[in-house]
Design a protein around this motif. Structure first.
Motif, mmCIF file in Angstrom:
data_model
loop_
_atom_site.group_PDB
_atom_site.id
_atom_site.type_symbol
_atom_site.label_atom_id
_atom_site.label_comp_id
_atom_site.label_asym_id
_atom_site.label_seq_id
_atom_site.Cartn_x
_atom_site.Cartn_y
_atom_site.Cartn_z
ATOM 1 N N ASN A 7 0.830 -1.208 0.000
ATOM 2 C CA ASN A 7 0.000 0.000 0.000
ATOM 3 C C ASN A 7 0.863 1.255 0.000
ATOM 4 O OD1 ASN A 7 -2.124 -1.773 0.121
ATOM 5 N ND2 ASN A 7 -2.680 -1.298 2.230
ATOM 6 N N ALA A 8 1.939 1.244 0.779
ATOM 7 C CA ALA A 8 2.831 2.407 0.831
ATOM 8 C C ALA A 8 3.472 2.652 -0.528
ATOM 9 C CB ALA A 8 3.897 2.194 1.898
ATOM 10 N N ASN A 74 -2.572 2.234 -15.919
ATOM 11 C CA ASN A 74 -3.009 0.852 -15.768
ATOM 12 C C ASN A 74 -4.364 0.848 -15.056
ATOM 13 O OD1 ASN A 74 -3.380 -1.832 -15.248
ATOM 14 N ND2 ASN A 74 -1.589 -2.068 -13.934
ATOM 15 N N PRO A 75 -5.456 0.569 -15.774
ATOM 16 C CA PRO A 75 -6.779 0.594 -15.140
ATOM 17 C C PRO A 75 -6.873 -0.306 -13.904
ATOM 18 C CG PRO A 75 -6.996 0.423 -17.525
ATOM 19 C CD PRO A 75 -5.532 0.259 -17.210
ATOM 20 N N ALA A 76 -6.264 -1.475 -13.936
ATOM 21 C CA ALA A 76 -6.309 -2.379 -12.776
ATOM 22 C C ALA A 76 -5.563 -1.775 -11.590
ATOM 23 C CB ALA A 76 -5.720 -3.738 -13.145
ATOM 24 N N GLY A 77 -4.430 -1.143 -11.836
ATOM 25 C CA GLY A 77 -3.663 -0.509 -10.766
ATOM 26 C C GLY A 77 -4.399 0.671 -10.161
ATOM 27 N N ILE A 78 -5.078 1.435 -10.995
ATOM 28 C CA ILE A 78 -5.853 2.573 -10.512
ATOM 29 C C ILE A 78 -7.020 2.090 -9.665
ATOM 30 C CG2 ILE A 78 -7.355 4.476 -11.243
ATOM 31 C CD1 ILE A 78 -5.386 4.713 -13.691
ATOM 32 N N LYS A 79 -7.681 1.055 -10.116
ATOM 33 C CA LYS A 79 -8.803 0.475 -9.362
ATOM 34 C C LYS A 79 -8.322 -0.005 -7.994
ATOM 35 C CE LYS A 79 -12.413 -3.018 -9.767
ATOM 36 N NZ LYS A 79 -12.983 -4.079 -10.602
ATOM 37 N N GLU A 80 -7.154 -0.654 -7.969
ATOM 38 C CA GLU A 80 -6.587 -1.150 -6.709
ATOM 39 C C GLU A 80 -6.260 0.013 -5.766
ATOM 40 O OE1 GLU A 80 -5.075 -3.955 -3.917
ATOM 41 O OE2 GLU A 80 -6.430 -4.157 -5.627
ATOM 42 N N ALA A 81 -5.684 1.086 -6.291
ATOM 43 C CA ALA A 81 -5.344 2.251 -5.468
ATOM 44 C C ALA A 81 -6.605 2.869 -4.856
ATOM 45 C CB ALA A 81 -4.585 3.280 -6.293
ATOM 46 N N LYS A 82 -7.665 2.968 -5.643
ATOM 47 C CA LYS A 82 -8.923 3.513 -5.135
ATOM 48 C C LYS A 82 -9.494 2.614 -4.036
ATOM 49 C CE LYS A 82 -10.340 5.934 -9.333
ATOM 50 N NZ LYS A 82 -11.314 5.955 -10.442
ATOM 51 N N GLN A 87 -10.343 1.612 1.831
ATOM 52 C CA GLN A 87 -10.130 0.759 3.000
ATOM 53 C C GLN A 87 -9.444 1.505 4.140
ATOM 54 O OE1 GLN A 87 -7.908 -2.535 1.387
ATOM 55 N NE2 GLN A 87 -9.729 -3.592 0.648
ATOM 56 N N VAL A 88 -8.388 2.251 3.820
ATOM 57 C CA VAL A 88 -7.620 2.900 4.891
ATOM 58 C C VAL A 88 -8.286 4.165 5.422
ATOM 59 C CG1 VAL A 88 -5.420 1.918 4.138
ATOM 60 C CG2 VAL A 88 -6.068 4.198 3.364
ATOM 61 N N THR A 89 -9.309 4.666 4.729
ATOM 62 C CA THR A 89 -10.009 5.857 5.208
ATOM 63 C C THR A 89 -11.435 5.546 5.658
ATOM 64 O OG1 THR A 89 -10.701 6.438 2.948
ATOM 65 C CG2 THR A 89 -8.644 7.429 3.774
ATOM 66 N N ARG A 90 -11.745 4.254 5.767
ATOM 67 C CA ARG A 90 -13.085 3.842 6.199
ATOM 68 C C ARG A 90 -13.325 4.309 7.633
ATOM 69 N NH1 ARG A 90 -13.063 -1.715 5.305
ATOM 70 N NH2 ARG A 90 -13.445 -1.216 3.137
ATOM 71 N N MET A 91 -14.490 4.870 7.860
ATOM 72 C CA MET A 91 -14.846 5.343 9.200
ATOM 73 C C MET A 91 -15.920 4.432 9.780
ATOM 74 S SD MET A 91 -14.683 9.521 8.685
ATOM 75 C CE MET A 91 -16.404 9.673 8.631
ATOM 76 N N THR A 92 -15.876 4.274 11.094
ATOM 77 C CA THR A 92 -16.913 3.484 11.767
ATOM 78 C C THR A 92 -18.206 4.294 11.754
ATOM 79 O OG1 THR A 92 -16.421 4.420 13.929
ATOM 80 C CG2 THR A 92 -15.187 2.440 13.282
ATOM 81 N N PRO A 93 -19.350 3.647 11.942
ATOM 82 C CA PRO A 93 -20.630 4.383 11.973
ATOM 83 C C PRO A 93 -20.622 5.507 13.005
ATOM 84 C CG PRO A 93 -21.043 2.045 11.791
ATOM 85 C CD PRO A 93 -19.566 2.207 12.011
ATOM 86 N N GLU A 94 -19.952 5.298 14.152
ATOM 87 C CA GLU A 94 -19.908 6.321 15.182
ATOM 88 C C GLU A 94 -19.154 7.561 14.700
ATOM 89 O OE1 GLU A 94 -18.280 3.052 16.217
ATOM 90 O OE2 GLU A 94 -20.364 2.445 16.250
ATOM 91 N N GLN A 95 -18.107 7.373 13.887
ATOM 92 C CA GLN A 95 -17.305 8.495 13.399
ATOM 93 C C GLN A 95 -18.033 9.289 12.332
ATOM 94 O OE1 GLN A 95 -13.998 5.999 12.229
ATOM 95 N NE2 GLN A 95 -12.635 7.191 13.559
ATOM 96 N N SER A 96 -18.837 8.605 11.533
ATOM 97 C CA SER A 96 -19.458 9.286 10.400
ATOM 98 C C SER A 96 -20.766 9.987 10.775
ATOM 99 C CB SER A 96 -19.675 8.303 9.242
ATOM 100 O OG SER A 96 -20.374 7.168 9.665
#
Length: 97
Positions: A7-8, A74-82, A87-96
């Protein structure tokens, strides 16, 4: 390589103004390294460094033709990055709220 190391590597691709400019230039389609050099005010070795990072991330593909390499998004690489960004910016229901 761990998932976070992978990911990094993907996010490193977005952490330089020259690499962001390269990604913008590739939005119009495949470009030869020679054309990228014309557009950017950098040398061949600097371009090679940036392209290695972009290709290693999977965001960009390189194709050799003669003495030049042609690069494209690379469309597949862009899709993976998105997907990873979601995933890494997902917030819990309490946060949102």
């Amino acid at each position: 390589m761990t998932a976070n190391e992978k990911n990094a590597r993907i996010f490193k691709a977005f952490c330089d103004p020259n690499r962001l400019t390269i990604l913008e230039l590739l939005q119009d389609g495949e470009k030869c390294a020679c054309k990228l050099l014309e557009e950017l005010n950098i040398g061949q070795s600097t371009l090679s460094h940036h392209m290695k990072i972009l290709c290693d991330s999977g965001i960009v593909l390189g194709r050799k033709e003669g003495k030049w390499t042609h690069y494209s998004l690379n469309p597949a690489g862009i899709k993976e990055a998105k997907k990873i960004l979601d995933q890494v910016t997902r917030m819990t229901p309490e946060q949102s709220g």
